[in-house]
Design an enzyme around this catalytic site. Sequence first.
Site, PDB file in Angstrom:
ATOM      1  N   LYS A  10       0.820  -1.216   0.000  1.00  0.00           N
ATOM      2  CA  LYS A  10       0.000   0.000   0.000  1.00  0.00           C
ATOM      3  C   LYS A  10       0.859   1.274   0.000  1.00  0.00           C
ATOM      4  O   LYS A  10       2.075   1.209   0.237  1.00  0.00           O
ATOM      5  CB  LYS A  10      -0.933  -0.038   1.210  1.00  0.00           C
ATOM      6  CG  LYS A  10      -1.954  -1.201   1.166  1.00  0.00           C
ATOM      7  CD  LYS A  10      -2.973  -1.076   2.299  1.00  0.00           C
ATOM      8  CE  LYS A  10      -3.991  -2.204   2.254  1.00  0.00           C
ATOM      9  NZ  LYS A  10      -5.067  -2.017   3.265  1.00  0.00           N
ATOM     10  N   TYR A  50     -12.351  -2.594  -3.907  1.00  0.00           N
ATOM     11  CA  TYR A  50     -12.893  -2.757  -2.548  1.00  0.00           C
ATOM     12  C   TYR A  50     -14.421  -2.708  -2.534  1.00  0.00           C
ATOM     13  O   TYR A  50     -15.016  -2.404  -1.480  1.00  0.00           O
ATOM     14  CB  TYR A  50     -12.327  -1.680  -1.631  1.00  0.00           C
ATOM     15  CG  TYR A  50     -10.913  -1.949  -1.154  1.00  0.00           C
ATOM     16  CD1 TYR A  50     -10.606  -3.088  -0.411  1.00  0.00           C
ATOM     17  CD2 TYR A  50      -9.877  -1.064  -1.429  1.00  0.00           C
ATOM     18  CE1 TYR A  50      -9.323  -3.349   0.046  1.00  0.00           C
ATOM     19  CE2 TYR A  50      -8.575  -1.302  -0.973  1.00  0.00           C
ATOM     20  CZ  TYR A  50      -8.319  -2.450  -0.229  1.00  0.00           C
ATOM     21  OH  TYR A  50      -7.041  -2.691   0.223  1.00  0.00           O
ATOM     22  N   PHE A  58     -15.775   2.725   6.896  1.00  0.00           N
ATOM     23  CA  PHE A  58     -14.410   3.115   6.571  1.00  0.00           C
ATOM     24  C   PHE A  58     -14.136   3.181   5.069  1.00  0.00           C
ATOM     25  O   PHE A  58     -13.007   3.467   4.664  1.00  0.00           O
ATOM     26  CB  PHE A  58     -13.414   2.167   7.255  1.00  0.00           C
ATOM     27  CG  PHE A  58     -13.599   0.700   6.905  1.00  0.00           C
ATOM     28  CD1 PHE A  58     -13.089   0.178   5.721  1.00  0.00           C
ATOM     29  CD2 PHE A  58     -14.269  -0.153   7.766  1.00  0.00           C
ATOM     30  CE1 PHE A  58     -13.247  -1.161   5.397  1.00  0.00           C
ATOM     31  CE2 PHE A  58     -14.431  -1.504   7.448  1.00  0.00           C
ATOM     32  CZ  PHE A  58     -13.916  -2.000   6.260  1.00  0.00           C
ATOM     33  N   ARG A  86      -1.276 -14.366   4.620  1.00  0.00           N
ATOM     34  CA  ARG A  86      -1.997 -13.764   5.753  1.00  0.00           C
ATOM     35  C   ARG A  86      -1.179 -13.879   7.049  1.00  0.00           C
ATOM     36  O   ARG A  86      -1.163 -12.953   7.853  1.00  0.00           O
ATOM     37  CB  ARG A  86      -3.371 -14.424   5.909  1.00  0.00           C
ATOM     38  CG  ARG A  86      -4.288 -14.078   4.743  1.00  0.00           C
ATOM     39  CD  ARG A  86      -5.624 -14.791   4.822  1.00  0.00           C
ATOM     40  NE  ARG A  86      -6.436 -14.317   5.935  1.00  0.00           N
ATOM     41  CZ  ARG A  86      -7.075 -13.155   5.964  1.00  0.00           C
ATOM     42  NH1 ARG A  86      -6.985 -12.322   4.931  1.00  0.00           N
ATOM     43  NH2 ARG A  86      -7.807 -12.805   6.993  1.00  0.00           N
ATOM     44  N   ASN A 113      -2.052   0.252   6.669  1.00  0.00           N
ATOM     45  CA  ASN A 113      -1.600  -1.021   7.248  1.00  0.00           C
ATOM     46  C   ASN A 113      -0.683  -1.808   6.321  1.00  0.00           C
ATOM     47  O   ASN A 113      -0.618  -3.031   6.393  1.00  0.00           O
ATOM     48  CB  ASN A 113      -2.794  -1.845   7.740  1.00  0.00           C
ATOM     49  CG  ASN A 113      -3.675  -2.364   6.633  1.00  0.00           C
ATOM     50  OD1 ASN A 113      -3.573  -1.912   5.493  1.00  0.00           O
ATOM     51  ND2 ASN A 113      -4.535  -3.314   6.942  1.00  0.00           N
ATOM     52  N   HIS A 116      -2.158  -5.424   1.591  1.00  0.00           N
ATOM     53  CA  HIS A 116      -3.417  -6.154   1.436  1.00  0.00           C
ATOM     54  C   HIS A 116      -3.085  -7.557   0.963  1.00  0.00           C
ATOM     55  O   HIS A 116      -2.155  -7.738   0.176  1.00  0.00           O
ATOM     56  CB  HIS A 116      -4.320  -5.476   0.396  1.00  0.00           C
ATOM     57  CG  HIS A 116      -5.465  -6.351  -0.017  1.00  0.00           C
ATOM     58  ND1 HIS A 116      -6.622  -6.445   0.713  1.00  0.00           N
ATOM     59  CD2 HIS A 116      -5.608  -7.218  -1.050  1.00  0.00           C
ATOM     60  CE1 HIS A 116      -7.425  -7.327   0.138  1.00  0.00           C
ATOM     61  NE2 HIS A 116      -6.835  -7.808  -0.937  1.00  0.00           N
ATOM     62  N   GLU A 127      -9.575 -11.116  -7.356  1.00  0.00           N
ATOM     63  CA  GLU A 127      -8.641  -9.997  -7.196  1.00  0.00           C
ATOM     64  C   GLU A 127      -7.490 -10.073  -8.195  1.00  0.00           C
ATOM     65  O   GLU A 127      -7.057  -9.049  -8.727  1.00  0.00           O
ATOM     66  CB  GLU A 127      -8.108  -9.978  -5.759  1.00  0.00           C
ATOM     67  CG  GLU A 127      -9.171  -9.584  -4.746  1.00  0.00           C
ATOM     68  CD  GLU A 127      -8.684  -9.566  -3.312  1.00  0.00           C
ATOM     69  OE1 GLU A 127      -9.490  -9.244  -2.424  1.00  0.00           O
ATOM     70  OE2 GLU A 127      -7.493  -9.859  -3.071  1.00  0.00           O
TER      71      GLU A 127
HETATM   72  P1  CMP Z   1      -7.404  -4.716   3.535  1.00  0.00           P
HETATM   73  O1  CMP Z   1      -6.926  -6.097   3.764  1.00  0.00           O
HETATM   74  O2  CMP Z   1      -6.775  -3.979   2.398  1.00  0.00           O
HETATM   75  O3  CMP Z   1      -8.987  -4.751   3.296  1.00  0.00           O
HETATM   76  C1  CMP Z   1      -9.817  -3.640   3.595  1.00  0.00           C
HETATM   77  C2  CMP Z   1      -9.107  -2.564   4.351  1.00  0.00           C
HETATM   78  O4  CMP Z   1      -9.932  -1.650   5.041  1.00  0.00           O
HETATM   79  C3  CMP Z   1      -8.258  -3.178   5.434  1.00  0.00           C
HETATM   80  O5  CMP Z   1      -7.156  -3.863   4.866  1.00  0.00           O
HETATM   81  C4  CMP Z   1      -7.936  -1.955   6.293  1.00  0.00           C
HETATM   82  O6  CMP Z   1      -6.771  -1.266   5.821  1.00  0.00           O
HETATM   83  C5  CMP Z   1      -9.141  -1.054   6.058  1.00  0.00           C
HETATM   84  N1  CMP Z   1      -9.960  -0.876   7.270  1.00  0.00           N
HETATM   85  C6  CMP Z   1     -10.167   0.282   7.932  1.00  0.00           C
HETATM   86  N2  CMP Z   1     -10.959   0.111   8.988  1.00  0.00           N
HETATM   87  C7  CMP Z   1     -11.263  -1.216   9.024  1.00  0.00           C
HETATM   88  C8  CMP Z   1     -12.041  -2.029   9.912  1.00  0.00           C
HETATM   89  N3  CMP Z   1     -12.685  -1.523  10.960  1.00  0.00           N
HETATM   90  N4  CMP Z   1     -12.116  -3.357   9.650  1.00  0.00           N
HETATM   91  C9  CMP Z   1     -11.497  -3.901   8.568  1.00  0.00           C
HETATM   92  N5  CMP Z   1     -10.740  -3.167   7.704  1.00  0.00           N
HETATM   93  C10 CMP Z   1     -10.614  -1.843   7.934  1.00  0.00           C
END
Ligand code: CMP
Length: 134
Positions: A10, A50, A58, A86, A113, A116, A127
Site C-alpha cells: 500500500k 474494494y 471506513f 496472511r 496497514n 493487502h 482480485e
Molecule cells: P485490507 O486487507 O486492504 O482490506 C480492507 C481494508 O480496510 C483493510 O485492509 C484496512 O486497511 C481497512 N480498514 C479500515 N478500517 C477497518 C475495519 N474496521 N475493519 C477492517 N478493515 C478496515
Amino acid sequence: AVERTLSIIKPDAVAKNVIGEIVSRFEKADLKVVEARMQQLTREEAEGFYAVHKERPFFNDLVEFMISGPVFIQALEGENAIQKNRDLMGATDPKKAEPGTIRADFAESIDANAVHGSDAPETAAVEIAYFFGK
Ligand code: CMP
C-alpha cells in the site's frame, strides 16, 4: 495445494521505501512473485477493488488512502499461498499484529496497514483477475 494470492503493498509502505523488504519476506517464505506492477490507482479502480466494503463506514477513508500514492501489486504463488501470506502480514490492525509480521513491523494504523492480501481462494481469483486478467 499450490495457490495464487493477490498482494498489494500500500501507499504507506511504498513511501517508506520498504517494497524490497516486504517482497523479500514473501520470497523467504517460498512465495514466488509471478505477476507484479507499480500503479497509481484511480478512484474508480480503488472503489471497484474494494466494492465488497462499499457499505462499511471506513470505505471512503480506505479509498482515499489507496489513491494517495502508488501501490505495488503482485500475484504470489506457492504452497498454501493465501494463508501463508496472511500469516506473514499479521492482523489487519497493526496494534493487534504479532511481532515480526509485516504489519507489526511496517504499519501505523488500520488504514495505513502496509499490505493487502486476499482472504480466500474465491477472492484471490477475483482480485488477481481484477488487476492481471485471466
Ligand atoms: P485490507 O486487507 O486492504 O482490506 C480492507 C481494508 O480496510 C483493510 O485492509 C484496512 O486497511 C481497512 N480498514 C479500515 N478500517 C477497518 C475495519 N474496521 N475493519 C477492517 N478493515 C478496515
